[in-house]
Write an enzyme that holds these catalytic residues in place. Structure first.
Site, PDB file in Angstrom:
ATOM      1  N   PRO A   1      71.555  15.197  92.089  1.00  0.00           N
ATOM      2  CA  PRO A   1      72.953  15.654  92.103  1.00  0.00           C
ATOM      3  C   PRO A   1      73.111  17.043  91.484  1.00  0.00           C
ATOM      4  CG  PRO A   1      72.765  13.456  91.142  1.00  0.00           C
ATOM      5  CD  PRO A   1      71.371  13.979  91.295  1.00  0.00           C
TER       6      PRO A   1
ATOM      7  N   GLU B   1      67.397   7.898  85.699  1.00  0.00           N
ATOM      8  CA  GLU B   1      68.078   9.147  85.322  1.00  0.00           C
ATOM      9  C   GLU B   1      67.371  10.370  85.900  1.00  0.00           C
ATOM     10  OE1 GLU B   1      70.780   6.985  84.068  1.00  0.00           O
ATOM     11  OE2 GLU B   1      71.028   9.129  83.733  1.00  0.00           O
TER      12      GLU B   1
ATOM     13  N   ARG C   1      65.547  17.333 113.393  1.00  0.00           N
ATOM     14  CA  ARG C   1      66.193  17.606 114.681  1.00  0.00           C
ATOM     15  C   ARG C   1      66.105  19.090 115.045  1.00  0.00           C
ATOM     16  NH1 ARG C   1      71.333  19.636 114.320  1.00  0.00           N
ATOM     17  NH2 ARG C   1      72.057  18.730 116.288  1.00  0.00           N
TER      18      ARG C   1
ATOM     19  N   ASP D   1      75.885  23.737 116.871  1.00  0.00           N
ATOM     20  CA  ASP D   1      76.153  22.844 115.742  1.00  0.00           C
ATOM     21  C   ASP D   1      77.215  23.428 114.819  1.00  0.00           C
ATOM     22  OD1 ASP D   1      74.425  20.779 116.231  1.00  0.00           O
ATOM     23  OD2 ASP D   1      72.824  21.527 114.935  1.00  0.00           O
TER      24      ASP D   1
HETATM   25  N1  LIG Z   1      73.778  13.973  95.488  1.00  0.00           N
HETATM   26  C1  LIG Z   1      72.448  13.888  95.684  1.00  0.00           C
HETATM   27  O1  LIG Z   1      71.827  14.630  96.447  1.00  0.00           O
HETATM   28  C2  LIG Z   1      71.707  12.840  94.935  1.00  0.00           C
HETATM   29  C3  LIG Z   1      70.339  12.656  94.906  1.00  0.00           C
HETATM   30  C4  LIG Z   1      70.132  11.581  94.067  1.00  0.00           C
HETATM   31  N2  LIG Z   1      71.328  11.161  93.629  1.00  0.00           N
HETATM   32  O2  LIG Z   1      72.319  11.925  94.157  1.00  0.00           O
END
Ligand SMILES: NC(=O)c1ccno1
Length: 244
Positions: free
Chosen positions: A86, A113, A155, A170
């Protein structure tokens, strides 16, 4: 392209056996190799995680296990190491295009984590390491993000899409469609439950169809992604009238 995927849940990747990506693998265009991270853990429980230094919730994936796995997989090669997280850089169509030009990708699927940060530092010394996010939300691990990325990248590989031109049209594709969302699409019948296909699409007038499609794309972009609309360039008076 070779794509190695390291995960404690390699079974997550059975969807890569079907459809376009499955065909790309069968044809040899895409060589996907799955690896069970626990195969490099040698204690009786095949432990791959431990408590975080500095305290806090959850567990962190152990650097020794990842190091053993990545050393074996990468050897003396220099693939691009892709780590879904994330806290990574946004995964975009442009990044998919960029990664699709690489001969070898290694995807490291973190869980808990995340992976001990020293792993990315260590492998950053000998290969390109990209930490990538597929969106502003947290998943239980990197596996689903890798599925998304492999589909978006796969793709784009030569011969995978029946009609290579569809990549050009696209949404987000660099060029004319950059920062534009695709507009609505229709097929037969011309009327379905009183919903008629827009007349212009039945007109056979290619110029008018192209103009209509661009207008629809502009409208959808303004409605759904004002952030992209703000970045649009090369707009003529007609376009601007639509946006206002
Ligand atoms: N948002 C993401 O890419 C992600 C990867 C692992 N957890 O969240």
């Amino acid at each position: 392209m070779r794509a190695d995927i390291v995960s404690i849940f390699p079974e997550y990747f059975s969807p890569l056996e079907v459809s376009l990506i499955g065909k790309a693998r069968a044809s040899g265009t895409l060589d996907v190799r799955l690896h069970q991270l626990r195969d490099w853990a040698h204690d009786v429980h095949k432990t791959v995680d431990d408590t975080p230094y500095g305290g806090g919730p959850g567990m962190v994936m152990k650097p020794e296990i990842w190091g053993a796995a990545l050393d074996d997989i990468a050897g003396d090669g220099s693939p691009v190491l892709v780590v879904p997280t994330p806290s990574g850089r946004p995964f975009t169509q442009a990044m998919a295009q960029e990664l699709a030009a690489e001969p070898w990708l290694v995807f490291a699927c973190g869980r808990y984590e995340g992976i001990d940060s020293r792993v990315m530092v260590e492998y950053g010394r000998r290969m390109r390491v990209v930490e990538v996010s597929i969106g502003d939300y947290v998943l239980a691990g990197g596996e689903v993000a890798v599925l998304v990325m492999i589909e978006a990248i796969g793709r784009l590989l030569p011969g995978v899409l029946g009609n290579a031109n569809s990549v050009v049209d696209d949404s987000f594709a660099p060029g004319a469609m950059e920062n534009l969302l695709e507009g609505p699409v229709y097929t037969k019948p011309p009327v379905w439950r009183e919903h008629a296909v827009p007349d212009v699409l039945l007109s056979g007038h290619h110029g008018k169809v192209a103009r209509w499609r661009r207008d629809q794309a502009l409208r959808r972009t303004v409605d759904n992604r004002p952030d992209l609309a703000a970045r649009l360039t090369g707009l003529d008076k007609h376009d601007r009238a639509l946006l206002d």
